[in-house]
Design a protein around this motif. Structure first.
Motif, PDB file in Angstrom:
ATOM      1  N   VAL A  41       0.854  -1.186   0.000  1.00 15.05           N
ATOM      2  CA  VAL A  41       0.000   0.000   0.000  1.00 15.05           C
ATOM      3  C   VAL A  41       0.893   1.241   0.000  1.00 15.05           C
ATOM      4  CG1 VAL A  41      -1.775   1.296   1.226  1.00 15.05           C
ATOM      5  CG2 VAL A  41      -1.811  -1.215   1.251  1.00 15.05           C
ATOM      6  N   ASP A  42       0.663   2.134  -0.941  1.00 15.05           N
ATOM      7  CA  ASP A  42       1.430   3.376  -1.024  1.00 15.05           C
ATOM      8  C   ASP A  42       0.948   4.338   0.067  1.00 15.05           C
ATOM      9  OD1 ASP A  42       2.697   5.709  -1.625  1.00 15.05           O
ATOM     10  OD2 ASP A  42       1.948   5.875  -3.674  1.00 15.05           O
ATOM     11  N   PRO A  43       1.780   4.643   1.071  1.00 14.08           N
ATOM     12  CA  PRO A  43       1.318   5.497   2.174  1.00 14.08           C
ATOM     13  C   PRO A  43       1.039   6.934   1.755  1.00 14.08           C
ATOM     14  CG  PRO A  43       3.669   5.105   2.364  1.00 14.08           C
ATOM     15  CD  PRO A  43       3.177   4.223   1.257  1.00 14.08           C
ATOM     16  N   GLU A  44       1.625   7.381   0.631  1.00 16.19           N
ATOM     17  CA  GLU A  44       1.444   8.766   0.198  1.00 16.19           C
ATOM     18  C   GLU A  44       0.094   8.991  -0.470  1.00 16.19           C
ATOM     19  OE1 GLU A  44       3.461  11.277   0.848  1.00 16.19           O
ATOM     20  OE2 GLU A  44       4.727   9.898   1.995  1.00 16.19           O
ATOM     21  N   THR A  45      -0.428   7.962  -1.121  1.00 18.21           N
ATOM     22  CA  THR A  45      -1.694   8.138  -1.842  1.00 18.21           C
ATOM     23  C   THR A  45      -2.873   7.425  -1.199  1.00 18.21           C
ATOM     24  OG1 THR A  45      -1.085   6.291  -3.287  1.00 18.21           O
ATOM     25  CG2 THR A  45      -0.574   8.512  -4.062  1.00 18.21           C
ATOM     26  N   CYS A  46      -2.617   6.586  -0.185  1.00 22.93           N
ATOM     27  CA  CYS A  46      -3.710   5.930   0.534  1.00 22.93           C
ATOM     28  C   CYS A  46      -4.574   6.997   1.211  1.00 22.93           C
ATOM     29  CB  CYS A  46      -3.155   4.962   1.572  1.00 22.93           C
ATOM     30  SG  CYS A  46      -4.399   4.174   2.611  1.00 22.93           S
ATOM     31  N   VAL A  47      -5.896   6.904   1.055  1.00 22.58           N
ATOM     32  CA  VAL A  47      -6.803   7.883   1.654  1.00 22.58           C
ATOM     33  C   VAL A  47      -7.442   7.355   2.936  1.00 22.58           C
ATOM     34  CG1 VAL A  47      -7.302   9.023  -0.523  1.00 22.58           C
ATOM     35  CG2 VAL A  47      -8.719   7.076   0.198  1.00 22.58           C
ATOM     36  N   GLY A  48      -7.030   6.159   3.371  1.00 22.32           N
ATOM     37  CA  GLY A  48      -7.509   5.636   4.639  1.00 22.32           C
ATOM     38  C   GLY A  48      -8.962   5.238   4.661  1.00 22.32           C
ATOM     39  N   CYS A  49      -9.519   4.886   3.500  1.00 23.27           N
ATOM     40  CA  CYS A  49     -10.955   4.573   3.451  1.00 23.27           C
ATOM     41  C   CYS A  49     -11.275   3.185   3.998  1.00 23.27           C
ATOM     42  CB  CYS A  49     -11.473   4.703   2.026  1.00 23.27           C
ATOM     43  SG  CYS A  49     -10.816   3.456   0.890  1.00 23.27           S
ATOM     44  N   GLY A  50     -10.302   2.287   3.998  1.00 25.13           N
ATOM     45  CA  GLY A  50     -10.512   0.946   4.520  1.00 25.13           C
ATOM     46  C   GLY A  50     -11.162  -0.029   3.565  1.00 25.13           C
ATOM     47  N   ALA A  51     -11.380   0.387   2.305  1.00 27.19           N
ATOM     48  CA  ALA A  51     -12.021  -0.520   1.344  1.00 27.19           C
ATOM     49  C   ALA A  51     -11.185  -1.775   1.129  1.00 27.19           C
ATOM     50  CB  ALA A  51     -12.247   0.198   0.019  1.00 27.19           C
ATOM     51  N   CYS A  52      -9.862  -1.610   1.120  1.00 29.61           N
ATOM     52  CA  CYS A  52      -8.981  -2.763   0.909  1.00 29.61           C
ATOM     53  C   CYS A  52      -9.091  -3.756   2.060  1.00 29.61           C
ATOM     54  CB  CYS A  52      -7.542  -2.301   0.732  1.00 29.61           C
ATOM     55  SG  CYS A  52      -6.898  -1.328   2.120  1.00 29.61           S
ATOM     56  N   ALA A  53      -9.168  -3.236   3.294  1.00 33.38           N
ATOM     57  CA  ALA A  53      -9.274  -4.105   4.461  1.00 33.38           C
ATOM     58  C   ALA A  53     -10.567  -4.909   4.431  1.00 33.38           C
ATOM     59  CB  ALA A  53      -9.186  -3.275   5.732  1.00 33.38           C
ATOM     60  N   THR A  54     -11.632  -4.271   3.988  1.00 32.38           N
ATOM     61  CA  THR A  54     -12.917  -4.955   3.892  1.00 32.38           C
ATOM     62  C   THR A  54     -12.871  -6.059   2.845  1.00 32.38           C
ATOM     63  OG1 THR A  54     -14.067  -2.932   4.532  1.00 32.38           O
ATOM     64  CG2 THR A  54     -15.380  -4.636   3.461  1.00 32.38           C
ATOM     65  N   ALA A  55     -12.140  -5.813   1.750  1.00 28.04           N
ATOM     66  CA  ALA A  55     -12.105  -6.770   0.641  1.00 28.04           C
ATOM     67  C   ALA A  55     -11.160  -7.937   0.887  1.00 28.04           C
ATOM     68  CB  ALA A  55     -11.701  -6.047  -0.644  1.00 28.04           C
ATOM     69  N   CYS A  56     -10.163  -7.773   1.750  1.00 25.59           N
ATOM     70  CA  CYS A  56      -9.124  -8.799   1.927  1.00 25.59           C
ATOM     71  C   CYS A  56      -9.702 -10.069   2.530  1.00 25.59           C
ATOM     72  CB  CYS A  56      -8.008  -8.265   2.820  1.00 25.59           C
ATOM     73  SG  CYS A  56      -6.711  -9.480   3.147  1.00 25.59           S
ATOM     74  N   PRO A  57      -9.594 -11.215   1.853  1.00 28.95           N
ATOM     75  CA  PRO A  57     -10.168 -12.457   2.390  1.00 28.95           C
ATOM     76  C   PRO A  57      -9.383 -13.016   3.566  1.00 28.95           C
ATOM     77  CG  PRO A  57      -9.009 -12.907   0.341  1.00 28.95           C
ATOM     78  CD  PRO A  57      -9.019 -11.410   0.502  1.00 28.95           C
ATOM     79  N   ALA A  58      -8.131 -12.547   3.758  1.00 28.88           N
ATOM     80  CA  ALA A  58      -7.297 -13.069   4.839  1.00 28.88           C
ATOM     81  C   ALA A  58      -7.199 -12.114   6.019  1.00 28.88           C
ATOM     82  CB  ALA A  58      -5.893 -13.371   4.307  1.00 28.88           C
ATOM     83  N   ASP A  59      -7.942 -10.995   5.981  1.00 33.68           N
ATOM     84  CA  ASP A  59      -7.930 -10.016   7.077  1.00 33.68           C
ATOM     85  C   ASP A  59      -6.505  -9.567   7.386  1.00 33.68           C
ATOM     86  OD1 ASP A  59      -9.206  -8.416   8.925  1.00 33.68           O
ATOM     87  OD2 ASP A  59      -9.093  -9.899  10.530  1.00 33.68           O
ATOM     88  N   ALA A  60      -5.731  -9.311   6.334  1.00 37.39           N
ATOM     89  CA  ALA A  60      -4.309  -9.015   6.497  1.00 37.39           C
ATOM     90  C   ALA A  60      -3.972  -7.541   6.368  1.00 37.39           C
ATOM     91  CB  ALA A  60      -3.499  -9.801   5.459  1.00 37.39           C
ATOM     92  N   ILE A  61      -4.965  -6.677   6.144  1.00 38.46           N
ATOM     93  CA  ILE A  61      -4.718  -5.255   5.932  1.00 38.46           C
ATOM     94  C   ILE A  61      -5.312  -4.473   7.097  1.00 38.46           C
ATOM     95  CG2 ILE A  61      -4.910  -3.336   4.312  1.00 38.46           C
ATOM     96  CD1 ILE A  61      -5.426  -5.320   2.096  1.00 38.46           C
ATOM     97  N   VAL A  62      -4.463  -3.697   7.766  1.00 40.18           N
ATOM     98  CA  VAL A  62      -4.895  -2.976   8.969  1.00 40.18           C
ATOM     99  C   VAL A  62      -4.412  -1.534   8.904  1.00 40.18           C
ATOM    100  CG1 VAL A  62      -4.851  -5.079  10.374  1.00 40.18           C
ATOM    101  CG2 VAL A  62      -2.821  -3.632  10.255  1.00 40.18           C
ATOM    102  N   PRO A  63      -5.065  -0.603   9.632  1.00 45.53           N
ATOM    103  CA  PRO A  63      -4.551   0.764   9.705  1.00 45.53           C
ATOM    104  C   PRO A  63      -3.249   0.820  10.486  1.00 45.53           C
ATOM    105  CG  PRO A  63      -6.474   0.476  11.126  1.00 45.53           C
ATOM    106  CD  PRO A  63      -6.344  -0.780  10.324  1.00 45.53           C
ATOM    107  N   ASP A  64      -2.381   1.793  10.131  1.00 41.69           N
ATOM    108  CA  ASP A  64      -1.046   1.831  10.729  1.00 41.69           C
ATOM    109  C   ASP A  64      -1.064   2.003  12.244  1.00 41.69           C
ATOM    110  OD1 ASP A  64      -1.933   4.436  10.692  1.00 41.69           O
ATOM    111  OD2 ASP A  64      -0.231   5.241   9.560  1.00 41.69           O
ATOM    112  N   TRP A  65      -2.085   2.672  12.776  1.00 43.31           N
ATOM    113  CA  TRP A  65      -2.092   2.918  14.219  1.00 43.31           C
ATOM    114  C   TRP A  65      -2.419   1.673  15.036  1.00 43.31           C
ATOM    115  CZ3 TRP A  65      -6.741   2.076  16.705  1.00 43.31           C
ATOM    116  CH2 TRP A  65      -7.887   2.071  15.901  1.00 43.31           C
ATOM    117  N   THR A  66      -2.831   0.589  14.389  1.00 46.88           N
ATOM    118  CA  THR A  66      -3.125  -0.652  15.111  1.00 46.88           C
ATOM    119  C   THR A  66      -1.974  -1.652  15.052  1.00 46.88           C
ATOM    120  OG1 THR A  66      -4.125  -1.775  13.204  1.00 46.88           O
ATOM    121  CG2 THR A  66      -5.565  -0.376  14.544  1.00 46.88           C
TER     122      THR A  66
END
Length: 546
Positions: A41-66
């Motif tokens: 995930v490109d940190p400069e262009t990520c808008v933090g919407c969380g759509a990727c985390a919702t779509a990931c079947p392995a629950d492997a994408i999390v916000p940086d603060w967690t």
């Protein structure tokens, strides 16, 4: 805030499709996607919407603060990927293709042999077409293949891919015929007679051998079998796993080798909350193993394990990880391996803490013999022309998988695959997964693989090369039920319900049923009564994996 991918990628690419600003790469069609250990995930262009985390079947994408302390390296890893790529808005690079429709109206019946990731992704691609119904066969009473029986129990996030499989199983037109073994309960010609097409997605069932003296001694076993043992595979519960010596040796330096080394040295109390098999957990609680030596033939830069797996091993707080490169410097051979080599160098410089279990990654070694008379007592290795003996009570080989012949199909013994052209063996017969391409890729790699094979079938339908079956599917099912106990979707759901309930009682994710007879008994309690199957035009909708 940015989102971060925190484990080996499943290569499903659902996150890429979901991202509204195209900040996840490499994407399908881009250089490096097929070989990528993970996406970034490109940190400069990520808008933090969380759509990727919702779509990931392995629950492997999390916000940086967690991120936990052990996951922090993934934040730098995601950023580093984009150092050489210009930042800023990007045009979408991955668009959903238009739904293809076949020119014949159908209906079409398809059998899929194999209920692991390859088979279920193939079923999803087939069921995206409302003209097609799918029966999924497997020799085991419980489905999901390597996700259930191959992913390490301390990788519960990866096992969450089973949630995607549940969605596929709920698609109209899907059915299971589990507990049915090809060649024993049903023949290839019987499937061809009852279906328009048959897909074989049977994986690579055997492992490679070392070919050295002593390999057949008690205590010398396949790491693949050990993985099945601690994951509750019904065929592996009588495996002779010797844990009565303080040292075990794993031969091979891929992800399976790291998985086995990690499980043998983890605190059993941490494993108790996972879906590990109860008997394996009991054996690990009484294990004498304090050190696992992982042997690799080549150097650190050529190691086969992925960087995310190494990060996971390095992040275990109560474990020493020792790097033994024979005194040679640990240097990168290409930009692609630089991050992995840098982490190995950092591990080599870490001070060792007394009293902890230890994993030793030892490079530039060649196994010449397994030693012992009545059982494994050690292993002889060669390094730099010098021979050395390592005392050990168990030797586990993890040097790769190999596919076995499939009843009624051609076979390439060198590659362990069924010869095919983009998944087509011949019109009406197709392959997907490892039996098609060899043991490579990740769980989600099977999605792209299945798409290619299903496209071959659709091409053959449009070309008029697919003949209608001459045996009603119901007649074949009746024959199968006379030969063996067939587990349907309702039967599997009952197994799943019981395992989850037992897990909840034990404070665990699930407690797997490891006895085949008990699996069949549970399935019989939940089995659906025989019913007339709805025709495609009577179904409300057909939703695929997209």
């Amino acid at each position: 805030m940015t989102y971060v991918i925190t484990q080996p990628c499943c290569a499903d690419a659902s996150c890429v499709v979901a991202c509204p600003v195209n900040c996840i790469h490499p994407a399908p069609g881009e250089p490096g996607f097929a070989e990528a250990e993970m996406l970034y995930v490109d940190p400069e262009t990520c808008v933090g919407c969380g759509a990727c985390a919702t779509a990931c079947p392995a629950d492997a994408i999390v916000p940086d603060w967690t991120l936990t302390d052990a996951q922090q390296p993934f934040l730098a890893l995601n950023s580093a990927f984009y150092d050489a790529i210009p930042q800023g808005p990007r045009a979408p690079m991955w668009r959903m293709p238009a739904q293809r429709r076949v020119r014949r109206s159908g209906p079409f019946r398809v059998a899929v042999v194999g209920a692991g990731p390859a088979g279920l992704y193939a079923a999803a691609e087939l069921l995206a077409h409302p003209e097609i119904t799918v029966d999924v066969y497997d020799r085991l009473p419980a489905p999901h293949g390597l996700v259930r029986y191959g992913v390490a129990p301390d990788h519960q996030q990866t096992k969450q891919a089973s949630g995607l499989f549940e969605y596929i199983e709920s698609t109209p037109g899907f059915s299971y015929r589990l507990g049915v073994e090809l060649g024993r309960d049903v023949r290839h010609d019987e499937l061809l007679a009852a279906y328009h097409a048959v897909f074989y997605c049977v994986g690579a069932a055997s492992d490679r051998t070392l070919g050295v003296p002593g390999e057949q001694l008690p205590g010398s076993v396949s790491a693949t079998d050990v993985v099945g043992w601690y994951n509750g595979h019904p065929d592996k519960q009588d495996l002779d796993v010797r844990l009565d010596h303080e040292r075990a040796v794993v031969v091979g330096n891929g992800n399976v080798a790291l998985d086995v080394a990690r499980i043998l040295t983890r605190d059993p109390d941490r494993l108790a909350a996972t879906d590990i098999a109860a008997d394996a957990l009991a054996a690990l609680r009484s294990s004498a193993v304090r050190e696992v030596v992982v042997l690799g033939r080549r150097g650190p830069a050529a190691a086969s394990f992925t960087l995310p797996e190494l990060i996971g091993l390095a992040g275990i707080a109560d474990l020493n990880v020792v790097i033994d490169n024979g005194g040679a410097p640990i240097v990168s051979e290409s930009p692609r391996d630089s991050a992995r080599v840098a982490l190995l160098a950092e591990l080599a410089a870490r001070p060792q803490r007394p009293g902890l279990r230890t994993v030793i990654l030892r490079f530039h070694t060649r196994v010449t013999a397994i030693l012992g008379e009545d059982r494994v007592r050690g292993i002889e290795i060669e390094r730099g022309g010098q021979r050395e003996t390592i005392e050990a009570g168990a030797v586990l080989r993890a040097i790769g998988y190999h596919g076995q012949p499939v009843d009624g199909l051609p076979y390439d013994a060198r590659t362990g695959t069924v010869p095919n052209r983009e998944g087509r063996v011949e019109p009406g017969v197709y392959v997907a997964g490892w039996i098609k391409r060899g043991p490579s890729g990740f769980i989600g790699s099977n999605k792209t693989c299945a798409q290619q094979s299903v496209t071959a079938l659709l091409d053959d339908i449009d070309a008029g090369l697919i003949t209608d079956p001459w045996v009603p599917a119901e007649d074949l099912l009746s024959r199968l039920r006379a030969r063996t106990e067939v587990v349907d979707l309702a039967g599997w759901k009952e197994i799943d319900r019981v395992e989850r309930a037992r897990g909840k009682t034990a404070g665990a994710q699930r407690r797997k049923v490891t006895d085949r007879d008990e699996l069949l008994t549970l399935a019989a309690h939940g089995a659906s009564p025989p019913a007339t199957r709805s025709l495609p035009w009577q179904r409300k909708s057909a939703v695929g994996s997209r």
